[in-house]
Write a protein that holds these residues in place. Structure first.
Motif, PDB file in Angstrom:
ATOM      1  N   THR A 173       0.825  -1.205   0.000  1.00 42.79           N
ATOM      2  CA  THR A 173       0.000   0.000   0.000  1.00 42.79           C
ATOM      3  C   THR A 173       0.861   1.258   0.000  1.00 42.79           C
ATOM      4  OG1 THR A 173      -1.827  -1.108   1.133  1.00 42.79           O
ATOM      5  CG2 THR A 173      -1.736   1.290   1.307  1.00 42.79           C
ATOM      6  N   GLN A 174       1.940   1.237   0.775  1.00 39.06           N
ATOM      7  CA  GLN A 174       2.835   2.394   0.784  1.00 39.06           C
ATOM      8  C   GLN A 174       3.433   2.644  -0.606  1.00 39.06           C
ATOM      9  OE1 GLN A 174       5.315   0.994   4.131  1.00 39.06           O
ATOM     10  NE2 GLN A 174       4.987   3.000   5.070  1.00 39.06           N
ATOM     11  N   ILE A 175       3.793   1.576  -1.288  1.00 37.48           N
ATOM     12  CA  ILE A 175       4.394   1.727  -2.621  1.00 37.48           C
ATOM     13  C   ILE A 175       3.360   2.243  -3.618  1.00 37.48           C
ATOM     14  CG2 ILE A 175       5.455   0.488  -4.541  1.00 37.48           C
ATOM     15  CD1 ILE A 175       6.650  -1.424  -2.388  1.00 37.48           C
ATOM     16  N   ILE A 176       2.185   1.622  -3.620  1.00 38.17           N
ATOM     17  CA  ILE A 176       1.139   2.024  -4.567  1.00 38.17           C
ATOM     18  C   ILE A 176       0.700   3.462  -4.334  1.00 38.17           C
ATOM     19  CG2 ILE A 176      -1.273   1.620  -5.204  1.00 38.17           C
ATOM     20  CD1 ILE A 176       0.656  -0.311  -6.514  1.00 38.17           C
ATOM     21  N   ASN A 177       0.642   3.884  -3.075  1.00 36.47           N
ATOM     22  CA  ASN A 177       0.201   5.239  -2.766  1.00 36.47           C
ATOM     23  C   ASN A 177       1.346   6.246  -2.754  1.00 36.47           C
ATOM     24  OD1 ASN A 177      -2.476   4.444  -2.458  1.00 36.47           O
ATOM     25  ND2 ASN A 177      -2.233   3.999  -0.284  1.00 36.47           N
ATOM     26  N   GLY A 178       2.580   5.748  -2.722  1.00 36.78           N
ATOM     27  CA  GLY A 178       3.731   6.635  -2.600  1.00 36.78           C
ATOM     28  C   GLY A 178       4.233   7.159  -3.935  1.00 36.78           C
ATOM     29  N   ASN A 179       5.209   8.049  -3.845  1.00 36.98           N
ATOM     30  CA  ASN A 179       5.770   8.677  -5.036  1.00 36.98           C
ATOM     31  C   ASN A 179       7.293   8.602  -5.118  1.00 36.98           C
ATOM     32  OD1 ASN A 179       3.251   9.939  -6.195  1.00 36.98           O
ATOM     33  ND2 ASN A 179       3.254  10.908  -4.178  1.00 36.98           N
ATOM     34  N   ARG A 180       7.948   8.648  -3.940  1.00 33.66           N
ATOM     35  CA  ARG A 180       9.402   8.820  -3.976  1.00 33.66           C
ATOM     36  C   ARG A 180      10.036   8.115  -2.766  1.00 33.66           C
ATOM     37  NH1 ARG A 180      12.321  12.814  -6.777  1.00 33.66           N
ATOM     38  NH2 ARG A 180      14.351  13.349  -5.893  1.00 33.66           N
ATOM     39  N   LEU A 181      10.766   7.070  -3.059  1.00 33.64           N
ATOM     40  CA  LEU A 181      11.497   6.332  -2.025  1.00 33.64           C
ATOM     41  C   LEU A 181      12.965   6.673  -2.174  1.00 33.64           C
ATOM     42  CD1 LEU A 181      11.329   4.123   0.238  1.00 33.64           C
ATOM     43  CD2 LEU A 181      11.738   2.443  -1.580  1.00 33.64           C
ATOM     44  N   VAL A 182      13.568   7.253  -1.143  1.00 33.26           N
ATOM     45  CA  VAL A 182      14.944   7.734  -1.225  1.00 33.26           C
ATOM     46  C   VAL A 182      15.829   7.003  -0.225  1.00 33.26           C
ATOM     47  CG1 VAL A 182      16.481   9.725  -1.044  1.00 33.26           C
ATOM     48  CG2 VAL A 182      14.183  10.006  -2.009  1.00 33.26           C
ATOM     49  N   PHE A 183      16.904   6.429  -0.732  1.00 33.73           N
ATOM     50  CA  PHE A 183      17.920   5.792   0.094  1.00 33.73           C
ATOM     51  C   PHE A 183      19.159   6.688   0.106  1.00 33.73           C
ATOM     52  CE2 PHE A 183      15.364   2.356  -1.602  1.00 33.73           C
ATOM     53  CZ  PHE A 183      15.257   1.427  -0.563  1.00 33.73           C
ATOM     54  N   GLU A 184      19.700   6.914   1.270  1.00 28.86           N
ATOM     55  CA  GLU A 184      21.013   7.533   1.385  1.00 28.86           C
ATOM     56  C   GLU A 184      22.006   6.404   1.624  1.00 28.86           C
ATOM     57  OE1 GLU A 184      21.584  10.639   0.765  1.00 28.86           O
ATOM     58  OE2 GLU A 184      19.487  11.285   0.706  1.00 28.86           O
ATOM     59  N   MET A 185      22.993   6.299   0.751  1.00 31.34           N
ATOM     60  CA  MET A 185      23.927   5.185   0.813  1.00 31.34           C
ATOM     61  C   MET A 185      25.285   5.638   1.324  1.00 31.34           C
ATOM     62  SD  MET A 185      21.775   2.981  -0.340  1.00 31.34           S
ATOM     63  CE  MET A 185      22.812   1.523  -0.499  1.00 31.34           C
ATOM     64  N   GLY A 186      26.010   4.699   1.952  1.00 28.57           N
ATOM     65  CA  GLY A 186      27.321   5.016   2.483  1.00 28.57           C
ATOM     66  C   GLY A 186      28.257   3.822   2.441  1.00 28.57           C
ATOM     67  N   GLU A 187      29.523   4.088   2.781  1.00 34.65           N
ATOM     68  CA  GLU A 187      30.564   3.068   2.663  1.00 34.65           C
ATOM     69  C   GLU A 187      30.539   2.065   3.806  1.00 34.65           C
ATOM     70  OE1 GLU A 187      35.417   2.869   1.926  1.00 34.65           O
ATOM     71  OE2 GLU A 187      34.399   4.786   2.274  1.00 34.65           O
ATOM     72  N   LYS A 188      30.047   2.485   4.965  1.00 33.09           N
ATOM     73  CA  LYS A 188      30.054   1.618   6.134  1.00 33.09           C
ATOM     74  C   LYS A 188      28.625   1.399   6.619  1.00 33.09           C
ATOM     75  CE  LYS A 188      34.612   3.163   7.680  1.00 33.09           C
ATOM     76  NZ  LYS A 188      35.386   3.790   8.785  1.00 33.09           N
ATOM     77  N   PRO A 189      28.378   0.270   7.277  1.00 28.47           N
ATOM     78  CA  PRO A 189      27.035   0.033   7.813  1.00 28.47           C
ATOM     79  C   PRO A 189      26.651   1.103   8.823  1.00 28.47           C
ATOM     80  CG  PRO A 189      28.366  -1.966   7.894  1.00 28.47           C
ATOM     81  CD  PRO A 189      29.297  -0.849   7.542  1.00 28.47           C
ATOM     82  N   ASN A 190      25.416   1.531   8.744  1.00 19.06           N
ATOM     83  CA  ASN A 190      24.871   2.414   9.777  1.00 19.06           C
ATOM     84  C   ASN A 190      23.984   1.558  10.669  1.00 19.06           C
ATOM     85  OD1 ASN A 190      23.680   4.316  11.390  1.00 19.06           O
ATOM     86  ND2 ASN A 190      22.691   5.459   9.738  1.00 19.06           N
ATOM     87  N   PHE A 191      24.486   1.243  11.827  1.00 15.67           N
ATOM     88  CA  PHE A 191      23.769   0.340  12.721  1.00 15.67           C
ATOM     89  C   PHE A 191      22.512   0.979  13.298  1.00 15.67           C
ATOM     90  CE2 PHE A 191      28.344  -0.971  13.209  1.00 15.67           C
ATOM     91  CZ  PHE A 191      28.241  -2.080  12.380  1.00 15.67           C
ATOM     92  N   ASN A 192      22.378   2.284  13.084  1.00 11.72           N
ATOM     93  CA  ASN A 192      21.196   2.997  13.576  1.00 11.72           C
ATOM     94  C   ASN A 192      20.306   3.478  12.433  1.00 11.72           C
ATOM     95  OD1 ASN A 192      22.008   2.856  16.372  1.00 11.72           O
ATOM     96  ND2 ASN A 192      23.579   4.396  15.876  1.00 11.72           N
ATOM     97  N   ALA A 193      20.515   2.922  11.244  1.00  3.51           N
ATOM     98  CA  ALA A 193      19.693   3.339  10.098  1.00  3.51           C
ATOM     99  C   ALA A 193      18.221   3.023  10.333  1.00  3.51           C
ATOM    100  CB  ALA A 193      20.175   2.650   8.831  1.00  3.51           C
ATOM    101  N   PHE A 194      17.975   1.940  11.024  1.00  6.38           N
ATOM    102  CA  PHE A 194      16.601   1.536  11.333  1.00  6.38           C
ATOM    103  C   PHE A 194      16.486   1.281  12.832  1.00  6.38           C
ATOM    104  CE2 PHE A 194      17.432  -0.053   6.999  1.00  6.38           C
ATOM    105  CZ  PHE A 194      16.438   0.636   6.311  1.00  6.38           C
ATOM    106  N   SER A 195      15.303   1.546  13.349  1.00  6.98           N
ATOM    107  CA  SER A 195      15.014   1.196  14.744  1.00  6.98           C
ATOM    108  C   SER A 195      14.046   0.039  14.745  1.00  6.98           C
ATOM    109  CB  SER A 195      14.420   2.403  15.480  1.00  6.98           C
ATOM    110  OG  SER A 195      13.223   2.837  14.825  1.00  6.98           O
ATOM    111  N   TYR A 196      13.986  -0.663  15.836  1.00  4.71           N
ATOM    112  CA  TYR A 196      13.114  -1.832  15.948  1.00  4.71           C
ATOM    113  C   TYR A 196      12.192  -1.676  17.140  1.00  4.71           C
ATOM    114  CZ  TYR A 196      15.800  -4.281  12.393  1.00  4.71           C
ATOM    115  OH  TYR A 196      16.384  -4.655  11.209  1.00  4.71           O
ATOM    116  N   LYS A 197      10.970  -2.156  16.964  1.00  3.41           N
ATOM    117  CA  LYS A 197      10.015  -2.105  18.060  1.00  3.41           C
ATOM    118  C   LYS A 197      10.473  -3.032  19.175  1.00  3.41           C
ATOM    119  CE  LYS A 197       6.078  -1.105  15.038  1.00  3.41           C
ATOM    120  NZ  LYS A 197       4.775  -1.585  14.512  1.00  3.41           N
ATOM    121  N   PRO A 198      10.342  -2.592  20.428  1.00  2.00           N
ATOM    122  CA  PRO A 198      10.769  -3.450  21.540  1.00  2.00           C
ATOM    123  C   PRO A 198       9.883  -4.678  21.673  1.00  2.00           C
ATOM    124  CG  PRO A 198       9.612  -1.511  22.338  1.00  2.00           C
ATOM    125  CD  PRO A 198       9.816  -1.296  20.869  1.00  2.00           C
TER     126      PRO A 198
END
Length: 754
Positions: A729-754
């Motif tokens: 639904t997000q894809i069908i209703n959305g317009n622009r998905l943007v990724f910022e990319m980097g050389e090293k892993p960002n361990f805080n790029a995503f958060s997780y529900k407890p």
């Protein structure tokens, strides 16, 4: 195992050796290389080639038109890249290497002495004198220093061949109406020459997979072959494993290995055109198909018309990249996702190989469901939404006409593979809002698979491709219900069956829940956890169990096309349940790492296609990102005939690649959720359909490079995506998905529900 990401990414850029046109001068269709995957060789010893063919015709064509390099059969395609001769130009219905052809016919040009059998009439060729495109194929063959050029253009049910002859007093066209060299059933084809009309008509009733399915007394592949040049002499021939008997001036022929020929004089570079119309309904319908699709003799017009159709379909995803090789790999993969299931109806009518009758309506066939439920069908939700409902409807027609949903129709029941993954395809489409079909009938069909064991279930062992069983539905379902697992000493491939029955049960359960069928939902969800009953804490794997509850003595027993590692993470529908079963997230990740680092992962087959994405669920998404870079690279996909690591299986391998480079993947059928991977193009645009109107969904990967493979952050229409998941639904209703990319892993790029 340390992954050399830089070397792998660089390999993509080094795969091209020939100068290419500038990117802006080429369209999407121009990047397609149908020779990718046509090699019989695999990427290493023991692995399969891609099993594809350089067929010509529009997307999802009913009949594929292809140059024939060998006498095809189950396990051999009609075109194999390593071959050095052409035996014919063929109208084929063979979907993939492991399935059989049916209702085919071929034509071969020749000069000099008349030679009729495939090996005798074969002409040498070089790939240097070959052009292969989705809308056009050409090859130059040599005979005694004289050249004959063959060209192919095609629509969905009809094709046109154009042969350029040298000067010759003895030029021929040999028609092969049927070519049985080994078959367990007695099929007799028929053809008739009509000199006045300048055509040959006939039918071919052979089905190479016929020994696996029901008798179909009315099945015939009808054909009409027309020539634009009058023929001076003609005849028929008949042979079965021996030298052919030629019937001079004979106009009719029956037989299991027979055909016809026409002869004429040709001038230097004279072009002779041949039209072939096909039908599963009748000669009259074949003639109607021809009048609709190719009412003319304009070869170039047909080439250009089909090219335009491909361009429209392929441009539904637009990619931007500095790598011409990467574009060719991408658009060829997309091309391979637009071949199957094939159209099977003919302008409002179709022959059903499930009740052997003619019906009104739309029909598709050749569903490689064990493979394609994973990624191909979910991809079609985006690329071909207009075909999703008709494809579901076609499955329901098979259910009505034959009694069960099919597992791998070719073109009828074949008893091939396990599970009933039409359930997952139907439920997944339903959950995503595709509902233009009889929903009550759809639920009835999938519910029957889940609830009703096949006839004499406990009396059979249900081996794959067993003859004489017609179809198996879910073989071993009785034990799955009563014991909580499929018993290894009662049913073959028991572990895989238990896991895959659960995938389908989970998918059906989501449909049941939405329809308010609470009791069914509870039962189905309970059964979907049956795989847990096969977890052996002593081995740390899912192992086969006997009817009495004991463990089987062989830890590799009970699997389909793999072993204990292949299916350890197979319960794609219950990932939290797998984590708990294997001791929590930390131990789950440890086992995943062991799977990949120890070389147990086999990308060349489908069961593990979701494995790289499982790190997302265990809070280590950067490992998914590493693996997607690795496995979308030249390690598995190349712009070469040896270009697909494993059998493409009617587009599943290619669909995995398309999702892989887009940046998300459908791990669990029957849900809207896609797991995030990592985009491999700086910009990609999906042309979507919402409420009957076109819209665009743009995927941008800022700072993407050879080194920058890791997601630093991710936003959808300016809003941060906090978890490594996105919904349909997000894809069908959305317009622009943007990724910022980097050389090293960002361990805080995503958060997780407890």
């Amino acid at each position: 195992m340390k992954i050399n990401q830089k070397a792998i990414f660089s390999a993509i850029l080094l795969l091209t050796a020939l100068p290419l046109l500038k990117a802006q001068e080429k369209m999407a269709v121009d990047y397609v290389n149908p020779l990718i995957g046509t090699s019989a060789l695999g990427f290493s010893e023991g692995k399969d080639g891609g099993g594809t063919m350089p067929c010509v015709g529009p997307p999802f064509a009913m009949t594929n038109f292809v140059a024939q390099t060998r006498e095809n059969k189950i396990s051999e395609m009609p075109y194999v890249y390593e071959d050095t001769t052409i035996k014919g130009f063929m109208a084929t219905h063979q979907p993939t290497v492991w399935m059989g052809d049916y209702g085919y016919v071929s034509v071969m040009p020749q000069i000099g002495e008349l030679k009729l059998l495939p090996n005798d009439r074969a002409l040498p060729f070089s790939h240097n004198n070959e052009i292969s495109k989705p809308h056009y194929y050409a090859v130059t063959m040599k005979d005694d220093r004289k050249e004959i050029k063959g060209e192919i253009a095609a629509a969905s049910r009809c094709g046109m061949f154009q042969f350029t002859f040298p000067e010759s007093k003895e030029s021929h066209l040999i028609v092969q109406g049927i070519n049985i060299t080994e078959n367990k059933k007695d099929f007799q084809g028929y053809l008739k020459i009509d000199e006045k009309k300048g055509e040959i008509t006939g039918y071919n009733p052979e089905r190479m997979s016929s020994h696996l399915g029901p008798e179909l007394s009315n099945f015939k592949g009808f054909f009409i072959i027309q020539f634009d040049k009058p023929f001076e002499s003609f005849g028929t021939w008949n042979s079965f494993r021996t030298e052919p008997d030629i019937v001079k001036l004979g106009t009719e022929q029956y037989g299991a290995r027979m055909g016809a020929y026409i002869s004429f004089k040709t001038k230097k570079n004279e072009k002779v055109k041949v039209k072939i119309a096909t039908s599963f309904i009748s000669i009259e319908q074949a003639r109607k198909n021809l009048s609709i699709e190719i009412p003319h003799w304009d070869f170039e017009n047909l080439v250009n018309t089909t090219r335009d159709v491909w361009q429209e379909n392929l441009s539904r995803i637009e990619v931007k990249s500095t790598s011409e090789v990467q574009k060719s790999i991408f658009y060829t993969a997309l091309f391979h996702t637009m071949l199957f299931p094939r159209e099977f109806s003919e302008y409002g009518r179709y022959y059903s190989p499930f009740d052997d009758k003619i019906h009104e309506g739309v029909s598709y066939n050749d569903y490689s469901l064990w493979d394609t439920f994973r990624a191909l069908h979910p991809l079609l939700h985006f690329t071909h939404p207009e075909r999703v409902n008709p494809m579901v409807q076609s499955l329901l027609q098979m259910y009505q006409e034959g009694g069960w949903l099919p597992k791998w129709p070719n073109p009828t029941y074949t008893n091939i593979m396990i599970g009933t993954h039409a359930d997952a395809v139907i439920a997944d489409a339903y959950v995503k809002g595709f509902r233009d079909y009889d929903i009550a009938l759809a639920y009835e069909a999938v519910r029957k698979d889940a609830m009703q064991p096949p006839f004499r279930d406990t009396e059979k062992h249900w081996g794959d491709r067993d003859e004489g069983v017609l179809y198996e539905a879910r073989g071993g379902l009785t034990y799955y219900h009563s014991l909580g697992y499929v018993a290894a000493d009662r049913t073959r491939e028991s572990v895989t069956r238990t896991i895959e029955f659960g995938i389908d049960d989970f998918s059906i359960a989501q449909m049941a829940k939405d329809l308010g069928k609470t009791e069914d939902y509870d039962r189905l969800m309970g059964w979907s956890k049956n795989y847990k009953n096969l977890y052996n804490p002593e081995t740390g794997f899912l192992n086969a169990r006997l009817f009495n509850g004991d463990w089987h003595g062989n830890s590799q027993e009970g699997f389909t096309e793999g072993g204990k590692w292949t299916y350890l993470f197979g319960a794609m529908h219950d990932i939290p349940g797998m984590m708990d079963l294997y001791g929590g997230k930390a131990k789950f990740v440890q086992k995943l790492n062991e799977n990949f680092d120890g070389g147990h992962y086999r990308h060349d087959n489908e069961p593990g296609h979701h494995y790289a994405y499982l790190f997302n669920y265990a809070e280590q998404p950067w490992k998914t990102q590493e693996l997607i870079r690795k496995h979308t690279s030249a390690e598995n996909f190349r712009n070469l005939p040896l270009g697909i690591n494993g059998n493409d299986d009617c587009g599943q391998m290619s669909a995995w690649y398309v999702f892989g480079v887009m940046g998300f993947y459908p791990v669990t059928p029957g849900t809207e959720v896609f797991a995030i991977g990592a985009p491999q193009f700086p910009e990609l645009t999906l042309k979507l359909s919402k409420d009957g109107k076109s819209k665009f969904f743009k995927i941008i990967a800022n700072n993407l490079s050879e080194d920058n493979m890791y997601i630093q952050s991710m936003t959808l229409d300016g809003n941060r995506i906090k978890e490594p998941f996105i919904t349909y639904t997000q894809i069908i209703n959305g317009n622009r998905l943007v990724f910022e990319m980097g050389e090293k892993p960002n361990f805080n790029a995503f958060s997780y529900k407890p």
